[in-house]
Design an enzyme around this catalytic site. Structure first.
Site, short mmCIF file in Angstrom:
data_model
loop_
_atom_site.label_atom_id
_atom_site.label_comp_id
_atom_site.label_asym_id
_atom_site.label_seq_id
_atom_site.Cartn_x
_atom_site.Cartn_y
_atom_site.Cartn_z
N GLY A 26 0.82 -1.20 0.00
CA GLY A 26 0.00 0.00 0.00
C GLY A 26 0.85 1.25 0.00
O GLY A 26 1.95 1.28 -0.56
N ASP A 87 -3.44 -1.93 10.59
CA ASP A 87 -3.43 -2.31 12.01
C ASP A 87 -4.41 -3.43 12.32
O ASP A 87 -4.07 -4.39 13.02
CB ASP A 87 -3.80 -1.10 12.89
CG ASP A 87 -2.71 -0.05 12.95
OD1 ASP A 87 -1.55 -0.37 12.65
OD2 ASP A 87 -3.03 1.10 13.31
N GLN A 90 -3.31 -6.96 11.12
CA GLN A 90 -1.96 -7.46 11.43
C GLN A 90 -1.97 -8.72 12.28
O GLN A 90 -1.20 -9.65 12.03
CB GLN A 90 -1.13 -6.37 12.12
CG GLN A 90 -0.60 -5.32 11.16
CD GLN A 90 0.39 -4.38 11.81
OE1 GLN A 90 0.93 -4.65 12.88
NE2 GLN A 90 0.65 -3.25 11.15
N HIS A 112 4.33 1.31 12.65
CA HIS A 112 3.43 1.84 13.67
C HIS A 112 3.36 0.79 14.77
O HIS A 112 3.32 -0.41 14.50
CB HIS A 112 2.05 2.11 13.07
CG HIS A 112 1.03 2.62 14.06
ND1 HIS A 112 1.34 3.56 15.02
CD2 HIS A 112 -0.29 2.35 14.23
CE1 HIS A 112 0.26 3.84 15.73
NE2 HIS A 112 -0.75 3.11 15.28
N GLY A 138 3.38 7.49 2.05
CA GLY A 138 4.31 6.71 1.25
C GLY A 138 4.74 7.39 -0.04
O GLY A 138 5.92 7.33 -0.42
N GLU A 235 -10.99 27.24 3.06
CA GLU A 235 -9.84 28.08 3.42
C GLU A 235 -8.94 27.42 4.47
O GLU A 235 -7.85 27.93 4.75
CB GLU A 235 -10.32 29.45 3.89
CG GLU A 235 -10.95 30.26 2.76
CD GLU A 235 -11.26 31.69 3.14
OE1 GLU A 235 -10.63 32.20 4.11
OE2 GLU A 235 -12.11 32.31 2.49
#
Length: 334
Positions: A26, A87, A90, A112, A138, A235
């Site tokens: 990814g 996460d 995993q 992480h 990345g 903005e």
């Protein structure tokens, strides 16, 4: 003061003769894999066959069956396994694809610390466990590497079996360009807790709620939604870009004195001492594992709150108005 490391502090030779497996192709995965390869490191990639990321890996020159493999096949060959899948997946990948095939003494790497910090993954005692965490997406990590520059990174050691874990982590950081910019030493706990806090309180949770509530306040008071969108969302990028480039002081220098005075006079009425108390409560919930338990449970029961919240946001008037207004902005189509 944080300990900083640069090119002179890291040696690519630490990775010589090792095969590194990058699991997940990814945002971070593609940047790590390509940059490691360009740094002369032996790299193999693992991705789910047939997925969009798998097709991207093929288009980048990785060869199916040679250096583009299943996670289990890659782990069997690897002296270093860099886990760059999301996460929430995993632990499953660890239990099914990594743990049964991990070489004795292999390095286990992360970008992480969530699954280590909250004990979802418990590596074997004979493994070095390290983290190399770029402080940028990345595509930026890869672009800076190609421009012979770098993105600042964090480095941490959870388990130092070989007594060389930090040297290995710094070598990895150098191989993806981090030591060109500077690498800050941290811990898995600090990286995980501050990362979650930043996302929830400021960058995503806090910011989105501030934008939505500002927009709703103006619309409910009878102002046009399009005008409210420009003032409360559009903005925002102009202000963030100024802060990002040179800090808050430079942003204040760049805006009108009226806007700057409004910041000083009204900002503390919006973000109050009570808000800061709530921030501390959020931090406590991160540290004691409450948020991790909620998020992991949410995934176990097929994400009902997550899905409903995403659907609700998609239907919010600010999103509907925004789609129409962004169609008027040709520069966004680049």
């Amino acid at each position: 003061m944080s300990k900083m490391y640069y090119d002179k502090d890291a040696n690519l030779g630490e990775l010589k003769g090792k095969t590194l497996a990058v699991l997940g192709y990814g945002s971070q995965g593609h940047a790590h894999a390509l940059s490691l390869k360009d740094s002369g490191i032996s790299v193999i990639v693992a991705e789910v066959k047939g997925s969009d990321n798998y097709k991207i890996a093929l288009s980048h020159g990785w060869v199916e069956g040679k250096n583009l493999l299943s996670a289990a096949e890659a782990v069997k060959k690897a002296d270093w396994v860099q886990i760059l899948v999301p996460d929430q997946t995993q632990k499953k990948v660890w239990d099914q694809e990594i743990k049964p095939h991990l070489k004795k003494g292999a390095v286990v790497g992360f970008s992480h610390g969530f699954n280590i910090r909250f004990s979802q993954i418990v590596p074997p005692k004979d493994a070095d466990v390290v983290m190399i965490a770029p402080k940028g997406p990345g595509h930026l990590v890869r672009r800076m590497y190609e421009e012979k520059k770098g993105v600042p990174m964090l480095v941490a050691v959870w388990q130092d079996h070989s007594k060389k874990a930090k040297k290995l982590a710094l070598a990895y950081a150098k191989a993806i360009g981090g030591t060109r910019a500077g690498v800050i030493e941290t811990t898995f706990d600090e990286e995980t807790e501050t990362d979650l806090f930043g996302e929830q309180v400021v960058l995503c949770g806090g910011l989105v709620e501030l934008i939505k509530n500002g927009f709703e306040t103006l619309v409910e008071a009878g102002y046009q939604p399009e005008v409210a969108y420009f003032e409360c969302l559009h903005e925002m990028k102009l202000i963030i870009d100024l802060i990002y480039e040179k800090g808050i002081g430079y942003m204040n220098y760049s805006i009108s004195d009226t806007a700057e005075y409004g910041e000083y006079a009204i900002g503390p009425r919006i973000i109050t001492p009570e808000t800061k108390k709530e921030m501390r409560r959020v931090l406590d919930e991160i540290k004691n594992g409450k948020f991790a338990r909620e998020w992991l449970t949410e995934n176990l029961v097929n994400r009902p709150v997550f899905t409903a919240s995403r659907k609700s946001l998609d239907g919010h008037p600010i999103e509907q108005v925004g789609k129409k207004l962004r169609a008027m902005m040709p520069w966004l189509k680049k």
